[in-house]
Write a protein that holds these residues in place. Structure first.
Motif, PDB file in Angstrom:
ATOM      1  N   GLU A 131       4.221  -0.991   3.109  1.00 31.07           N
ATOM      2  CA  GLU A 131       3.672   0.146   3.271  1.00 31.07           C
ATOM      3  C   GLU A 131       4.754   1.215   2.838  1.00 31.07           C
ATOM      4  O   GLU A 131       6.051   1.388   3.336  1.00 31.07           O
TER       5      GLU A 131
ATOM      6  N   SER B 226       0.918  -1.326  -0.031  1.00 28.53           N
ATOM      7  CA  SER B 226      -0.044   0.139  -0.205  1.00 28.53           C
ATOM      8  C   SER B 226       1.034   1.320   0.012  1.00 28.53           C
ATOM      9  O   SER B 226       1.738   1.332   0.881  1.00 28.53           O
ATOM     10  N   GLY B 227       0.592   2.250  -0.923  1.00 31.02           N
ATOM     11  CA  GLY B 227       1.591   3.086  -1.290  1.00 31.02           C
ATOM     12  C   GLY B 227       0.696   4.540  -1.033  1.00 31.02           C
ATOM     13  O   GLY B 227      -0.473   4.443  -1.566  1.00 31.02           O
ATOM     14  N   ARG B 228       1.082   5.753  -0.452  1.00 31.42           N
ATOM     15  CA  ARG B 228       0.440   6.761  -0.177  1.00 31.42           C
ATOM     16  C   ARG B 228       1.313   8.038  -0.677  1.00 31.42           C
ATOM     17  O   ARG B 228       2.245   8.149  -0.122  1.00 31.42           O
ATOM     18  N   TYR B 229       0.741   8.792  -1.447  1.00 33.32           N
ATOM     19  CA  TYR B 229       1.507  10.208  -1.465  1.00 33.32           C
ATOM     20  C   TYR B 229       0.716  11.180  -0.724  1.00 33.32           C
ATOM     21  O   TYR B 229      -0.612  11.742  -0.921  1.00 33.32           O
TER      22      TYR B 229
ATOM     23  N   VAL C 161       4.979   5.700   2.254  1.00 40.93           N
ATOM     24  CA  VAL C 161       4.262   6.888   2.521  1.00 40.93           C
ATOM     25  C   VAL C 161       5.368   7.874   1.867  1.00 40.93           C
ATOM     26  O   VAL C 161       6.463   7.836   2.264  1.00 40.93           O
TER      27      VAL C 161
ATOM     28  N   GLU D 159      -3.016  10.731  -3.081  1.00 41.83           N
ATOM     29  CA  GLU D 159      -3.375   9.326  -4.006  1.00 41.83           C
ATOM     30  C   GLU D 159      -2.696   8.210  -3.079  1.00 41.83           C
ATOM     31  O   GLU D 159      -1.935   8.260  -2.255  1.00 41.83           O
ATOM     32  N   THR D 160      -3.480   7.205  -3.411  1.00 40.28           N
ATOM     33  CA  THR D 160      -3.164   5.854  -2.756  1.00 40.28           C
ATOM     34  C   THR D 160      -2.925   4.750  -3.989  1.00 40.28           C
ATOM     35  O   THR D 160      -3.512   4.906  -5.281  1.00 40.28           O
ATOM     36  N   PHE D 161      -1.982   3.813  -3.608  1.00 43.76           N
ATOM     37  CA  PHE D 161      -1.585   2.935  -4.672  1.00 43.76           C
ATOM     38  C   PHE D 161      -1.397   1.455  -4.314  1.00 43.76           C
ATOM     39  O   PHE D 161      -1.103   1.432  -3.172  1.00 43.76           O
ATOM     40  N   ASP D 162      -1.851   0.458  -5.186  1.00 45.29           N
ATOM     41  CA  ASP D 162      -1.643  -0.871  -4.671  1.00 45.29           C
ATOM     42  C   ASP D 162      -0.252  -1.132  -5.665  1.00 45.29           C
ATOM     43  O   ASP D 162       0.458  -0.183  -6.097  1.00 45.29           O
TER      44      ASP D 162
END
Length: 120
Positions: A99, A31-34, A101, A39-42
């Motif tokens: 994870e 799980s990624g988040r800017y 961020v 924005e969030t990303f798989d």
């Protein structure tokens, strides 16, 4: 790999534009988040945003700290015309980075007017 090793591998694969290898650095549960854009990303989305971003960018760590499954790094990301800085925070699991961020900033952004003391 511990989280520091994974951060190094993340930058190396992005810098070398080895997109299949990038997916292998990330856990299937990634799980990624800017923070700056919300924005969030798989895992597939994170690979795609990096692979498909226009231009040819370099990703170079300036500092990495961490222990065990947690690490943070500060990097310079640049091309021939622009420079950005990114702070990256990761948590690893047994499969890779689980994870991520990131907080991005453009180089040369001036502080807001009235926020710095003037000349004495």
């Amino acid at each position: 790999m511990d989280a520091v090793d994974l951060l190094r591998a993340l930058a190396e694969t992005i810098d070398d534009q080895r997109w299949d290898d990038l997916a292998r650095v990330l856990s299937p549960a990634f799980s990624g988040r800017y923070v700056h854009t919300g924005e969030t990303f798989d895992r597939d989305g994170f690979v795609a945003i990096n692979r498909d971003y226009p231009g040819s960018w370099r990703f170079v760590w300036e500092d990495i700290v961490g222990v065990g499954d947690r690490a943070a790094g500060r990097a310079r990301v640049f091309d021939a015309e622009e420079t950005h800085y990114v702070a990256t925070f990761v948590t690893a699991d047994e499969h890779g980075i689980a994870e991520l961020v990131e907080v991005w900033a453009e180089a040369g952004d001036a502080p807001p007017a009235g926020r710095r003391p003037g000349p004495a």
